[in-house]
Design a protein around this motif. Structure first.
Motif, PDB file in Angstrom:
ATOM      1  N   PRO A 133      28.495  43.319  12.595  1.00  0.00           N
ATOM      2  CA  PRO A 133      29.435  44.331  13.067  1.00  0.00           C
ATOM      3  C   PRO A 133      30.880  43.845  12.929  1.00  0.00           C
ATOM      4  O   PRO A 133      31.143  42.643  12.784  1.00  0.00           O
ATOM      5  N   TYR A 134      31.809  44.774  13.002  1.00  0.00           N
ATOM      6  CA  TYR A 134      33.220  44.436  13.142  1.00  0.00           C
ATOM      7  C   TYR A 134      33.399  43.923  14.569  1.00  0.00           C
ATOM      8  O   TYR A 134      33.092  44.618  15.540  1.00  0.00           O
ATOM      9  N   VAL A 135      33.875  42.690  14.700  1.00  0.00           N
ATOM     10  CA  VAL A 135      33.951  42.030  16.009  1.00  0.00           C
ATOM     11  C   VAL A 135      35.395  42.022  16.491  1.00  0.00           C
ATOM     12  O   VAL A 135      36.268  41.389  15.888  1.00  0.00           O
ATOM     13  N   LEU A 136      35.633  42.729  17.595  1.00  0.00           N
ATOM     14  CA  LEU A 136      36.967  42.854  18.182  1.00  0.00           C
ATOM     15  C   LEU A 136      36.997  42.083  19.503  1.00  0.00           C
ATOM     16  O   LEU A 136      36.258  42.413  20.429  1.00  0.00           O
ATOM     17  N   LEU A 137      37.817  41.045  19.579  1.00  0.00           N
ATOM     18  CA  LEU A 137      37.996  40.292  20.816  1.00  0.00           C
ATOM     19  C   LEU A 137      39.099  40.954  21.635  1.00  0.00           C
ATOM     20  O   LEU A 137      40.207  41.156  21.134  1.00  0.00           O
ATOM     21  N   SER A 138      38.809  41.284  22.888  1.00  0.00           N
ATOM     22  CA  SER A 138      39.768  41.974  23.748  1.00  0.00           C
ATOM     23  C   SER A 138      39.982  41.161  25.014  1.00  0.00           C
ATOM     24  O   SER A 138      39.016  40.752  25.672  1.00  0.00           O
ATOM     25  N   ALA A 139      41.254  40.925  25.356  1.00  0.00           N
ATOM     26  CA  ALA A 139      41.546  40.148  26.555  1.00  0.00           C
ATOM     27  C   ALA A 139      42.951  40.456  27.051  1.00  0.00           C
ATOM     28  O   ALA A 139      43.829  40.853  26.277  1.00  0.00           O
ATOM     29  N   ALA A 140      43.149  40.265  28.358  1.00  0.00           N
ATOM     30  CA  ALA A 140      44.478  40.298  28.966  1.00  0.00           C
ATOM     31  C   ALA A 140      44.769  38.898  29.491  1.00  0.00           C
ATOM     32  O   ALA A 140      43.897  38.262  30.102  1.00  0.00           O
ATOM     33  N   VAL A 141      45.981  38.406  29.233  1.00  0.00           N
ATOM     34  CA  VAL A 141      46.332  37.047  29.646  1.00  0.00           C
ATOM     35  C   VAL A 141      47.721  37.038  30.276  1.00  0.00           C
ATOM     36  O   VAL A 141      48.550  37.916  30.020  1.00  0.00           O
ATOM     37  N   SER A 142      47.949  36.030  31.072  1.00  0.00           N
ATOM     38  CA  SER A 142      49.270  35.801  31.638  1.00  0.00           C
ATOM     39  C   SER A 142      50.183  35.174  30.588  1.00  0.00           C
ATOM     40  O   SER A 142      49.730  34.797  29.494  1.00  0.00           O
ATOM     41  N   LEU A 143      51.453  35.023  30.932  1.00  0.00           N
ATOM     42  CA  LEU A 143      52.394  34.418  29.988  1.00  0.00           C
ATOM     43  C   LEU A 143      52.025  32.974  29.666  1.00  0.00           C
ATOM     44  O   LEU A 143      52.393  32.465  28.598  1.00  0.00           O
ATOM     45  N   ASP A 144      51.306  32.314  30.574  1.00  0.00           N
ATOM     46  CA  ASP A 144      50.870  30.946  30.287  1.00  0.00           C
ATOM     47  C   ASP A 144      49.411  30.902  29.812  1.00  0.00           C
ATOM     48  O   ASP A 144      48.755  29.865  29.867  1.00  0.00           O
ATOM     49  N   GLY A 145      48.914  32.019  29.293  1.00  0.00           N
ATOM     50  CA  GLY A 145      47.631  32.028  28.609  1.00  0.00           C
ATOM     51  C   GLY A 145      46.402  31.985  29.484  1.00  0.00           C
ATOM     52  O   GLY A 145      45.321  31.599  29.017  1.00  0.00           O
ATOM     53  N   ARG A 146      46.510  32.410  30.735  1.00  0.00           N
ATOM     54  CA  ARG A 146      45.375  32.355  31.659  1.00  0.00           C
ATOM     55  C   ARG A 146      44.713  33.721  31.795  1.00  0.00           C
ATOM     56  O   ARG A 146      45.390  34.757  31.853  1.00  0.00           O
ATOM     57  N   LEU A 147      43.395  33.699  31.896  1.00  0.00           N
ATOM     58  CA  LEU A 147      42.620  34.920  32.071  1.00  0.00           C
ATOM     59  C   LEU A 147      42.518  35.356  33.528  1.00  0.00           C
ATOM     60  O   LEU A 147      42.226  36.510  33.824  1.00  0.00           O
ATOM     61  N   ASP A 148      42.739  34.417  34.435  1.00  0.00           N
ATOM     62  CA  ASP A 148      42.553  34.667  35.863  1.00  0.00           C
ATOM     63  C   ASP A 148      43.243  33.534  36.613  1.00  0.00           C
ATOM     64  O   ASP A 148      43.719  32.564  36.002  1.00  0.00           O
ATOM     65  N   ASP A 149      43.313  33.655  37.931  1.00  0.00           N
ATOM     66  CA  ASP A 149      43.746  32.521  38.737  1.00  0.00           C
ATOM     67  C   ASP A 149      42.508  31.876  39.363  1.00  0.00           C
ATOM     68  O   ASP A 149      41.372  32.206  38.988  1.00  0.00           O
ATOM     69  N   THR A 150      42.684  30.974  40.284  1.00  0.00           N
ATOM     70  CA  THR A 150      41.553  30.253  40.867  1.00  0.00           C
ATOM     71  C   THR A 150      41.117  30.834  42.210  1.00  0.00           C
ATOM     72  O   THR A 150      40.280  30.242  42.896  1.00  0.00           O
ATOM     73  N   GLY A 151      41.671  31.971  42.601  1.00  0.00           N
ATOM     74  CA  GLY A 151      41.302  32.591  43.869  1.00  0.00           C
ATOM     75  C   GLY A 151      39.948  33.273  43.800  1.00  0.00           C
ATOM     76  O   GLY A 151      39.374  33.466  42.715  1.00  0.00           O
ATOM     77  N   PRO A 152      39.413  33.673  44.945  1.00  0.00           N
ATOM     78  CA  PRO A 152      38.079  34.292  44.991  1.00  0.00           C
ATOM     79  C   PRO A 152      38.040  35.697  44.416  1.00  0.00           C
ATOM     80  O   PRO A 152      36.990  36.162  43.969  1.00  0.00           O
ATOM     81  N   GLU A 153      39.167  36.394  44.418  1.00  0.00           N
ATOM     82  CA  GLU A 153      39.218  37.745  43.880  1.00  0.00           C
ATOM     83  C   GLU A 153      39.778  37.729  42.456  1.00  0.00           C
ATOM     84  O   GLU A 153      40.667  36.936  42.140  1.00  0.00           O
ATOM     85  N   ARG A 154      39.262  38.621  41.612  1.00  0.00           N
ATOM     86  CA  ARG A 154      39.733  38.692  40.234  1.00  0.00           C
ATOM     87  C   ARG A 154      41.208  39.079  40.199  1.00  0.00           C
ATOM     88  O   ARG A 154      41.636  40.004  40.907  1.00  0.00           O
ATOM     89  N   LEU A 155      41.989  38.381  39.387  1.00  0.00           N
ATOM     90  CA  LEU A 155      43.399  38.696  39.189  1.00  0.00           C
ATOM     91  C   LEU A 155      43.520  39.836  38.187  1.00  0.00           C
ATOM     92  O   LEU A 155      43.072  39.718  37.035  1.00  0.00           O
TER      93      LEU A 155
END
Length: 385
Positions: free
Chosen positions: A4-26
């Motif tokens: 298949p055509y493979v599309l990678l989709s993501a949202a990141v912070s300015l410093d390239g992070r997908l999330d923080d380390t807290g219990p709730e999703r950023l």
């Protein structure tokens, strides 16, 4: 094998992070970008996340817009794309949102993991597929394409999955939403992990779009680095598609094929392109492209030649056929779409000449129809010249 055509989709912070380390999703995106993602989901045949993302985020992965679901149904598609996860161990939580929402689901796992997954998901109607003793992304993609009919696959994480697909040259596109915040936590998850990537640290993806979406910036990139040896990469398909497009630019002829060619360095830099009869009435595409590169260019031995048609092995109009020109230039990898038919030369075998002298030849037949399109007018019994 086709993928298949493979599309990678993501949202990141300015410093390239997908999330923080807290219990709730950023939540990195805002309403406008969530709607954009919903639109991309609606246009996909399947959505994939790794098992780690299922455990960490418990996503539903739905098409939320009723209008988009209705449009899918009107087009003869299921309301929701196929939902896919990959787990080496098969250790999956049957109460996760992933299993109780949306349409069909499939798990790709290992021989050992399949035993665990089948037991954990018993009664949920989930298809569990083993791809062997270890996880093999090419086997996963081939099964999705050939068995499940997936032509467009959206991958929504996590970082490990994105890393593996990009490192193995299997990602056709990266859609990155850059959020206006800095996480600043060294142990927060990153989009991409460490390790070797195709072409090395100096190779560059190609930016094909950038636009604001609410308060984030969407950036779309495509890979440029050729595969190595006989193993094709996503970029090989893109460069070969360009060669097929160039074939359509050839001046028309009833005595010769219309062919396009591109020469690409190992780091994804385009060295030259050409097409049949570009420079004179008997010029072939590979000849036209190679003529634009200095013979002593040190990038040639590691370069790849993309040609919409198998390079010729016999030729009356020049001292050397294109297969010989490629070998004499030092190139040892060729990607082509279409084996030369007997229209002008019986039993032509340029690929055989190339492989006999140590070159790797990759044939990608899913581009064959595009390569043939500018040549449908040719009579079967004319001479190539």
């Amino acid at each position: 094998m086709p993928h298949p055509y493979v599309l990678l989709s993501a949202a990141v912070s300015l410093d390239g992070r997908l999330d923080d380390t807290g219990p709730e999703r950023l939540l990195l995106s805002g309403p406008a970008d969530f709607d954009r993602v919903d639109e991309v989901r609606a246009g996909s045949d399947a959505i994939l996340v790794g098992a780690g993302t299922l455990r960490a985020d418990n996503p539903r992965l739905l098409v939320n817009s009723a209008e988009r679901r209705a449009a899918r149904v009107a087009a003869g598609r299921p309301a929701y794309p196929l939902k896919v996860t990959v787990s080496g161990t098969g250790d999956l939580d049957p109460t996760a949102n992933f299993w109780s929402t949306g349409g069909e689901k499939v798990v790709y796992t290992t021989d050992d993991g399949a035993v665990t997954a089948v037991e954990a998901l018993r009664g949920l109607g989930v298809d569990v597929v083993s791809v062997g003793a270890g996880l093999d992304w090419r086997a996963v993609l081939t099964h999705l394409h050939d068995v499940r009919g997936v032509r467009r696959l959206m991958v929504e994480g996590g970082g490990r999955v994105h890393t593996q697909l990009l490192q193995q040259g299997l990602a056709d596109e990266l859609q990155l939403a850059l959020a206006p915040l800095v996480v600043g936590q060294p142990h927060a998850p990153k989009l991409f992990g460490d390790g070797p990537y195709p072409g090395g640290p100096r190779s560059r993806l190609r930016l094909v779009e950038t636009r604001p979406v609410g308060d984030v910036v969407l950036m779309r990139y495509v890979p440029t680095v050729p595969g190595t040896g006989p193993v094709p990469s996503a970029a090989d398909h893109r460069w070969l598609a360009l060669a097929c497009e160039l074939a359509a630019e050839c001046p028309p002829s009833r005595t010769a094929f219309s062919v396009g060619a591109v020469v690409v360095a190992a780091d994804g830099t385009e060295l030259a392109r050409g097409y049949s009869r570009e420079s004179d009435p008997v010029a072939h595409a590979e000849e036209a492209a190679l003529a634009k590169i200095a013979p002593d260019d040190p990038r040639l031995p590691d370069a790849t030649v993309y040609s919409s048609l198998e390079p010729c092995a016999h030729r009356a109009s020049r001292p050397a056929p294109c297969a010989r020109l490629i070998l004499d230039a030092g190139v040892r990898r060729v990607v082509t779409a279409w084996r030369e038919p007997d229209t002008f030369v019986a039993a032509a075998d340029g690929n055989g000449l190339l492989t006999a002298e140590g070159a790797d030849v990759v044939v990608l037949p899913d581009h064959e129809s595009a390569a043939k399109a500018p040549n449908r007018h040719l009579d079967r019994h004319q001479n190539r010249g």
